[in-house]
Structure formats: C-alpha cells, structure tokens
Motif scaffolding. Structure first.
Motif, mmCIF file in Angstrom:
data_model
loop_
_atom_site.group_PDB
_atom_site.id
_atom_site.type_symbol
_atom_site.label_atom_id
_atom_site.label_comp_id
_atom_site.label_asym_id
_atom_site.label_seq_id
_atom_site.Cartn_x
_atom_site.Cartn_y
_atom_site.Cartn_z
ATOM 1 N N ARG A 124 0.906 -1.133 0.052
ATOM 2 C CA ARG A 124 -0.070 -0.018 -0.061
ATOM 3 C C ARG A 124 0.804 1.260 -0.239
ATOM 4 N NH1 ARG A 124 -2.418 3.209 4.179
ATOM 5 N NH2 ARG A 124 -4.268 4.265 3.386
ATOM 6 N N ALA A 125 0.762 2.213 -0.940
ATOM 7 C CA ALA A 125 1.166 3.441 -1.027
ATOM 8 C C ALA A 125 1.050 4.025 0.169
ATOM 9 C CB ALA A 125 1.133 4.007 -2.396
ATOM 10 N N LEU A 126 1.861 5.073 0.782
ATOM 11 C CA LEU A 126 1.614 5.739 2.027
ATOM 12 C C LEU A 126 1.663 7.039 1.810
ATOM 13 C CD1 LEU A 126 3.390 3.587 4.782
ATOM 14 C CD2 LEU A 126 0.941 3.613 3.995
ATOM 15 N N THR A 127 2.295 7.455 0.364
ATOM 16 C CA THR A 127 2.415 8.659 -0.188
ATOM 17 C C THR A 127 2.099 8.646 -1.789
ATOM 18 O OG1 THR A 127 3.422 11.014 -0.008
ATOM 19 C CG2 THR A 127 4.626 8.988 -0.268
ATOM 20 N N ASP A 128 2.065 9.772 -2.242
ATOM 21 C CA ASP A 128 2.308 9.686 -3.895
ATOM 22 C C ASP A 128 3.802 9.062 -4.159
ATOM 23 O OD1 ASP A 128 -0.257 10.706 -4.062
ATOM 24 O OD2 ASP A 128 0.138 12.497 -4.795
ATOM 25 N N LEU A 129 3.934 8.193 -5.219
ATOM 26 C CA LEU A 129 5.090 7.302 -5.274
ATOM 27 C C LEU A 129 5.448 7.315 -6.946
ATOM 28 C CD1 LEU A 129 4.832 4.320 -3.025
ATOM 29 C CD2 LEU A 129 6.279 6.317 -2.635
ATOM 30 N N VAL A 130 6.432 7.334 -7.324
ATOM 31 C CA VAL A 130 6.988 6.779 -8.471
ATOM 32 C C VAL A 130 7.749 5.512 -8.205
ATOM 33 C CG1 VAL A 130 8.810 7.347 -10.470
ATOM 34 C CG2 VAL A 130 7.128 9.005 -9.686
ATOM 35 N N CYS A 131 7.217 4.471 -8.750
ATOM 36 C CA CYS A 131 7.693 3.272 -8.518
ATOM 37 C C CYS A 131 8.345 2.488 -9.705
ATOM 38 C CB CYS A 131 6.654 2.203 -8.138
ATOM 39 S SG CYS A 131 5.498 2.734 -6.586
ATOM 40 N N ALA A 132 9.308 1.360 -9.371
ATOM 41 C CA ALA A 132 9.963 0.714 -10.680
ATOM 42 C C ALA A 132 9.984 -0.573 -9.862
ATOM 43 C CB ALA A 132 11.354 1.221 -10.894
ATOM 44 N N ALA A 133 9.615 -1.624 -11.038
ATOM 45 C CA ALA A 133 9.825 -3.075 -10.728
ATOM 46 C C ALA A 133 10.562 -3.743 -11.898
ATOM 47 C CB ALA A 133 8.328 -3.580 -10.334
ATOM 48 N N SER A 134 11.215 -4.588 -11.509
ATOM 49 C CA SER A 134 11.988 -5.678 -12.475
ATOM 50 C C SER A 134 11.498 -6.791 -12.455
ATOM 51 C CB SER A 134 13.527 -5.288 -12.266
ATOM 52 O OG SER A 134 13.792 -6.026 -11.198
ATOM 53 N N SER A 135 11.851 -7.533 -13.765
ATOM 54 C CA SER A 135 12.080 -9.080 -13.804
ATOM 55 C C SER A 135 13.555 -9.346 -13.895
ATOM 56 C CB SER A 135 11.424 -9.446 -14.992
ATOM 57 O OG SER A 135 11.748 -10.916 -15.191
ATOM 58 N N CYS A 136 14.046 -9.721 -12.596
ATOM 59 C CA CYS A 136 15.459 -9.991 -12.572
ATOM 60 C C CYS A 136 16.148 -10.755 -13.671
ATOM 61 C CB CYS A 136 15.782 -10.705 -11.168
ATOM 62 S SG CYS A 136 17.582 -11.091 -11.086
ATOM 63 N N ALA A 137 17.313 -10.365 -14.224
ATOM 64 C CA ALA A 137 17.504 -10.998 -15.539
ATOM 65 C C ALA A 137 18.409 -11.951 -15.407
ATOM 66 C CB ALA A 137 18.625 -9.527 -16.179
ATOM 67 N N ASP A 138 18.755 -12.295 -13.937
ATOM 68 C CA ASP A 138 19.752 -13.257 -13.609
ATOM 69 C C ASP A 138 19.418 -14.701 -14.114
ATOM 70 O OD1 ASP A 138 21.709 -14.931 -12.710
ATOM 71 O OD2 ASP A 138 21.428 -14.056 -10.496
ATOM 72 N N ASP A 139 20.298 -15.156 -15.182
ATOM 73 C CA ASP A 139 20.090 -16.591 -15.776
ATOM 74 C C ASP A 139 21.437 -17.346 -15.559
ATOM 75 O OD1 ASP A 139 21.704 -15.321 -17.416
ATOM 76 O OD2 ASP A 139 20.651 -15.836 -19.203
ATOM 77 N N ILE A 140 22.346 -17.033 -14.681
ATOM 78 C CA ILE A 140 23.790 -17.688 -14.567
ATOM 79 C C ILE A 140 23.731 -18.447 -13.365
ATOM 80 C CG2 ILE A 140 24.834 -16.114 -16.032
ATOM 81 C CD1 ILE A 140 26.038 -14.900 -13.570
#
Length: 800
Positions: free
Chosen positions: A337-353
């Motif tokens: 839950r956002a507790l203030t206005d946010l700029v967010c970023a999420a990734s799909s991790c690239a690790d395949d090693i």
C-alpha cells in the motif's frame, strides 16, 4: 485455455474472465464458477473424504453440449443458499437467460474415502458451477464441510497466465517482460500487487516520494533506515511491515504476502556482478532501472538498493549470505500500500547464470488497485509445502477483541491478540492468577475423527490407551513419528463410540492421521473442522463462578459445577450451542468454550457480562506464555520438535509401559526411555538478566543443554526456565550456567529444580466445586438421561 471466473472480478456487469493456476481449493460450504472450453478437463478431488459435491454445467442458449456421459440434463438450477455460498458475480451468471437446462449431478457421498477423484471433460464452451455443500456445524456434531481440490487440465498448455484480480477496481496493469524493468506512478492509498507469473522469478522494487521528485529531490526506500526502525536483523530474510526513506518517512507498507521468503538487504543485480562472473554486457536490473527512471529525473546508479521480492537469500553457518531458487510458485504475490504519492519501478530479474530465478527469467506482472479496495493484512500459510496458500484470517471473536486492542500477531494463520490496551501483559497475568481471564485461542486446529475404525486409528496413532477413554472424557497426548520424535501434541475428545475430536496446533497432524488410516486400511475419516469451531478459554480461580451463571446443560449432561477435570459438557450459552471442556493452558482452574464462529460474538458478550462482577479480563498471548511456562506446559517449536521424544519434552507421563496395542514409534520410544540422552528440567536463574529460547546451558566449557522457554515469573519473583539437558547433568540441585554473548564471555548462574515451578501438584487446576454448590444451569428435561463412565485410570495429569 481454461478460465476461472470469481466474484472478485465483477464491477457492475458481466465478470471479465482471467486465468489462474492449474489447481485451486474449493472451501467447504462455498461454490466456484468455472468457464471451460471444449477439451478442458476438470478433476475434483475429495481431499478428506465424505464431502458431497454438486456440479451444474450450463451455457448461453444453444451452446450447451454437456460435460461427460455420466452427467445428464437436470432440473432448473436452484442451489440452496443455506448449503453453500454463491458469490454475487456468480449469481449474475446464473440469472442469464438460457434455453437448455443445466446438466447436473451430485458426486461423492458419506462413504467416499479421502483422496477419491472424478474427472470431467467439457465438450463445448460452457459455465460450470462446482459447490461443496455444507451447513454450519454444531459444536457437538461432526458434519463439518471440507475442502475439494479443483485441478484443471486445459486443452491448450498454459503459460504466462496471471491470477484474477484480488478486488474489482483495478487502476493499472503493468506487464514486465523477462529481464526488463518498468516504472509507473501510484497515488497515496493505492495498492500495488507484484505477481510472480510463472514462479521462481525475482522482482526488485523501488519507490520514490513523487512530491519530492517534482521539487528535484530524490527520496527513495532506504534499507538501512528501514532495518533500524523496524528492528529486524540483517540475517533475517523476509519483509518488513513498512519501508522508510532516509528521512524516516514511510513510503509503502506490506499488506499481504503469499511467499514469506524475500531479500531486504542486498542490491539489485549489477553489471559488476556479471562482469566478475565472466559475463560482460549481461542485462541487469540496475541498468534496466536507470533507463526507466531517467524520464523522472532520477540519477543513474551503479547499484540500486531495492526490496528483492521472491529472492531466496539466507545466512549460512559461516555467516555468509547465500542464495537458492525462490520459494515462489506461479501466481504468488506481494501486496503493498502506497503511503504517499510514489514513482515506483519494478523489474523481472535478468539473472540466468545461477539459481536466483530458477535459471530461466520469466515475466512479472504488476496490478495497481484503487485506494478503497477492501484488503485485509495477512501472510500466506500452507498446511503442507504443496498446499494452496491461505491468508491470515480473523477469528469469530475478532469483532470484540479488535475493539479492545490494535496489537495482534499472526499465530498459525489467525490474528490473535498479543495483549490488550487497557491492561497489558503483566496486569493480564495477575488477572489470570487472581481472578479470571478470557483468551481467544481459535487458532487451535480441530479434526473430526469418525467411522467404524476411528478408535483403532487413534489407538495406533498415539501412546495413550484410547480404548479406556469414556464418552465425555478428554485425554492429552503426543503424536510421534517412527523415530519417537514428536509431530504435535493435543487433546482427544470422545464424543461417541466411534466419534472423536482431536484438538492440536498443526494442520499437518490431520494429514498424518489420514495417511495412517490409509496405510493400515482403516475405515476412518479425518476431517478438518477448524473453521467450524472457534474457542475461548476462561481461566482463573473465578472461572467456574462466571461460567456457571451462563452455561445451561440438559439433564443428561453434567452441570458446570459437576464437570470434572478433562471432561466436557454440551449445552448452551445465551441460547447458542456450545461445548465446554474443563481444560486449559494456564495451570489455573479453567474451561474452554467451543462454538461456531457465527455465534462467537454472542457467546463472548454473554461471558464478559457474567464475568464483569468477578473482574474478568481479556488476556493475550504474551501473558499466556508467562503462565504456561510457570505451569510447565510445553510449546511446539520451543520445547519439542520432531527431534525430541516425549521424555525429552517433559511429557513422559503420557507414555504408558503397559499399553496392550502397538502405536507409531513405540519401539523407538521404548529404547529412548531405557537409554535416555537428554531430559527436560526446570531452572532457577540468578539475577535479572534476560534469558531466552535457544540460550546454551554450560558446565565449564562444555555446552550440556539448551534453554527451551524462559520467563521472569511475577508470582515467584525470579527468572525461571525450561531446559533440555544431557542426562549426565540433569539431576535436581546441579549448578549450571547459561552462556550469553559467545556462550563464554558472560555466564548466568542457574540451578536445576523440579518443574512445574508453579503449583507442581496441580492443586489449583484440580480444584472441585464444594459439595453444596448450587447446581445452576440445568435445562428442562429434553432428552433421556445417558450414563457417563467414570474417569478411567491413565487420564492425563497435565493440560494443554
């Protein structure tokens, strides 16, 4: 592909279909609507046996061709709302006009064994309503509705599917392709769901205060500040309840988590990591974040500190941080839950090693929900590793307990009060010792064990002689593996010649009993009734006086004044059916009141009103832990485990030497009894230094044991503990030391003493009503009297 439609997916019109994993649990007493395509197969598996299933297949006018040859057209669909709950969105579908009658059938019956299954195949596009009918179970009944496993095999192999929304009002959907990242805005109060689409895929998450970004200042989640404020150790992977920026302002809070294993203290993967491993130029989360955050004016970094959702890190025996494949399964998620206005970023991790993403990166999906969405806080619990997760839930008494405190803990999947605002643990403790307390203990697991071989099953499963257990009597017992190690402990209630109820702490106990019945070909059903029976404990010297004023029993049942220790009576409180047992976990005179959750508030109110003149006080788990340690009552995970036998757990009194029938683990337990290695003892501890579970007990340099439970006893005025020690140093009066720091730099003197430390003869809990006590609470004669056999030899001499 197979699609499942649920009530959560409709806003005002026809629900929008969404895809789910290949299996789901249909809860007893509920219904689920499936949308099927030609060739889709549905297997219905009766997990605990004896649970009927209704199935109705229907579709738009002219489209219905049937489910299977075994099903035939039936009457107009009109399921009884008292038999199972139909979600509102499902009701909308049922009300749609159609020409063909439904194809209906009832599958399974009261004789269906656990694990039985039926597979059906769709021959056309159609809706399929599956219901597990069942009405609320009375406390003295055993007709509990149980769960059905719905397994779906679609005609087209499924991949990349996401579960349906958790709530109707979805603000945004963000698909993050494997090995990439995305940025998005979220308003204060909105909810962010991070979904692992195909399982075993990590997702790094960043959040920044949007208002400050607009002013040119960057304030994002700061791991060090968060760890400091939340008081969580570096070596404890998992999630904090809130995440803060460097100004100590909270940005997001965790609302739900279906995995329970994450990383909160490492960087998102960086270019340097891959370069050092010999993979220059490898895609990485940090550079992906730099690209998607640049439009928001956020400066690039060489490594981004992030919440690493689903990343399975741990600290090994050499204090090194290591990792393995994630625990997450397809569709698992974390809800924030956002507790203030946010700029967010999420990734799909690239690790395949390495194993971080199961060696193959896959997609992550993000959903943003409206701030008014009705989400409750909770974590997922699984009965077994392969079971469907179930979120923390409230007990039937929660409307009353939540009005008295905001301090709750997730105890085995239920929200139980740690303490209450008006008193606190110490005051609650003294109320238990001097007056009376009421405790919500509904998290206990209950299993109905019925069938012609029910007695034989329990006789084989436990060391107690169940054949000597009278109707109306209770016995305390461990469950043990073949090794002699303990699975669980609990109490067996005998409700009839072939009717038992086992009350314990762990869901697995029921599965283990069911497997044991199957292994030996016993006709006995073991069905989970935990959602049908919630319970309060009324404990303390005045408990009998309080309950005697509100408990009414029929003539063939004992009154509360007549109820003996480890017996139960069936009656009514506030005209609601209840079962009251003279049991408890405090070492005081006490009772437990068992009722259906729908009656819980009324029962609570009646007991509280009756207890007001006697000073009845609500008590939480913190004070309960104090009184149970004083009384020498053991606790799973602390005082025993699958590595300890009943003697080592201090409950050797439950092991008879002359039981006529074999039971699981008897040979191992006999060996352990004749050749013991460790013994549970009591410790009196010098001084006031804090002592806790896991502290080593030493004689000289050697560690000879471990503290299992400890408390500063208010009534004894000193620190005491339960400890498991090597048999060579377990004699009463032996001087030992509790090691602190590294176990050697600081030692706390202690002396081995008998336990229980408080009331070792159990005089308080055994107290009987005076012979001239009034026989209150006798109902008018409603049924013939029945005989209750006297307490046989071998009954438990300690409660749990």
């Amino acid at each position: 592909m197979t699609r499942i439609w649920t009530s959560d997916m409709a806003q005002t019109g026809t629900p929008v279909p969404a895809l789910r994993p290949t299996s789901a649990i249909l809860r007893g007493g509920e219904a689920r609507l499936l949308a099927l395509r030609p060739g889709d197969r549905v297997t219905l598996r009766n997990l605990e046996g004896a649970q009927p299933v209704e199935i109705h297949g229907f579709g738009p006018p002219g489209s219905l061709q049937g489910l299977a040859a075994t099903l035939s057209p039936g009457p107009a669909l009109s399921p009884s709302p008292s038999a199972y709950r139909i979600p509102p969105a499902v009701a909308q579908i049922l009300d749609m006009p159609r020409q063909d009658p439904p194809i209906s059938a009832t599958l399974f019956d009261a004789e269906t064994p656990a694990g039985a299954a039926v597979t059906l195949e769709a021959r056309a596009d159609l809706f399929c309503l599956v219901a597990a009918p069942g009405r609320p179970m009375a406390p003295d009944a055993q007709d509990t509705p149980t769960d059905i496993l719905v397994e779906i095999l679609p005609i087209v192999e499924r991949a990349g599917e996401i579960p349906p929304p958790l709530a109707p009002r979805v603000v945004a959907e963000v698909r993050i392709a494997a090995a990439t990242a995305s940025a998005f805005r979220v308003k204060a109060g909105q909810y962010i769901q991070i979904i692992d689409v195909d399982g075993r895929q990590c997702s790094d998450f960043l959040a920044f205060d949007a208002g400050d970004l607009a002013q040119g200042a960057e304030f994002g989640i700061d791991p060090t500040t968060t760890r400091t404020l939340m008081g969580s150790s570096f070596s404890g992977p998992g999630l904090h309840s809130k995440y803060f920026d460097a100004r100590m302002r909270p940005l997001v809070e965790v609302v739900q988590d279906t995995v329970g294993r994450h990383d909160t203290f490492l960087l998102a993967c960086t270019a340097k990591y891959y370069e050092d491993m010999g993979y220059p130029g490898h895609s990485n989360c940090t550079e992906n974040f730099n690209r998607v955050l640049a439009p928001f004016g956020i400066a690039e970094r060489k490594g981004w500190p992030a919440i690493n959702f689903f990343y399975n890190t741990f600290v090994d025996a050499q204090d090194r941080i290591s990792m393995d494949e994630p625990w997450s399964r397809p569709g698992d998620y974390v809800l924030l839950r956002a507790l203030t206005d946010l700029v967010c970023a999420a990734s799909s991790c690239a690790d395949d090693i390495d194993p971080a993403n199961g060696w193959v990166p896959t997609d992550i999906h993000v959903r943003v929900y409206d701030a008014d969405s009705p989400f409750e806080k909770g974590s997922a619990h699984r009965m077994t590793p392969d079971a469907e997760p179930r979120m923390s839930r409230e007990t039937g008494f929660h409307p009353r307990t939540s009005a008295l405190t905001r301090t709750f803990e997730d105890y085995r999947g239920f929200w139980l009060a740690s303490c209450y605002t008006d008193a606190g643990p110490i005051a609650e403790y003294w109320a238990c010792r001097e007056r009376a307390v009421i405790i919500d203990l509904s998290a206990l697991r209950k299993f109905e064990i019925t069938g012609p071989d029910a007695e034989d099953l329990l006789q084989r499963a436990v060391p107690r002689n169940v054949k000597k257990l009278a109707v109306g009597q209770i016995v305390y017992t461990p469950l043990t593996y073949e090794t002699g190690g303990m699975i669980d402990d609990g109490t067996i209630f005998r409700l009839g010649p072939h009717n038992f109820r086992f009350v314990c702490g762990d869901d697995f106990s029921g599965a283990w009993l069911r497997d044991l019945a199957d292994k030996h070909g016993l006709k006995a059903f073991v069905r989970n009734s935990s959602d049908q029976l919630h319970n309060i404990a009324v404990q303390g010297p005045r408990a009998r006086n309080i309950l005697a004023t509100v408990m009414v029993t029929p003539p063939h049942q004992p009154t509360l004044a007549e109820l003996k220790w480890f017996r139960f009576a069936i009656g009514r409180i506030a005209d609601r059916p209840v079962l009251v047992s003279r049991t408890g976990y405090t070492g005081e005179l006490g009772y437990e009141v068992w009722c259906h959750p729908q009656d819980a508030v009324i029962v609570w109110d009646a007991v509280m009103a009756a207890g007001a003149p006697e000073g009845l006080t609500p008590m939480g788990l913190a004070a309960l832990d104090m009184v149970r340690i004083e009384a020498g009552l053991v606790f799973a995970g602390y005082d025993f485990s699958d590595q300890t036998d009943p003697f080592e757990a201090g409950i050797g009194f439950t092991i008879p030497k002359d039981k006529p029938d074999a039971y699981v683990g008897d040979a191992a337990i006999a060996r352990r009894r004749d050749h013991p290695h460790r013994r549970m003892v009591g410790l009196d501890i010098a001084g006031n230094e804090p002592i806790g579970h896991g502290d080593g007990v030493h004689v000289g340099r050697a560690q000879v044991g471990v503290v299992t439970s400890a408390v500063k006893s208010p009534i004894l005025g000193r620190s005491i503990a339960l400890a498991r020690l090597d048999i060579a140093f377990a004699e009463i009066g032996t001087k030992v030391e509790i090691g602190k720091l590294d176990g050697h730099q600081k030692r706390i003197p202690a002396t081995i003493v008998p336990f229980p430390h408080f009331d070792p003869q159990k005089t308080r809990v055994r107290t009987e009503a005076p012979a001239d006590a009034p026989k209150k609470g006798v109902a008018p004669d409603e049924s013939p009297a029945s005989t209750v056999i006297d307490d046989p030899r071998g009954a438990a001499n300690r409660g749990v």
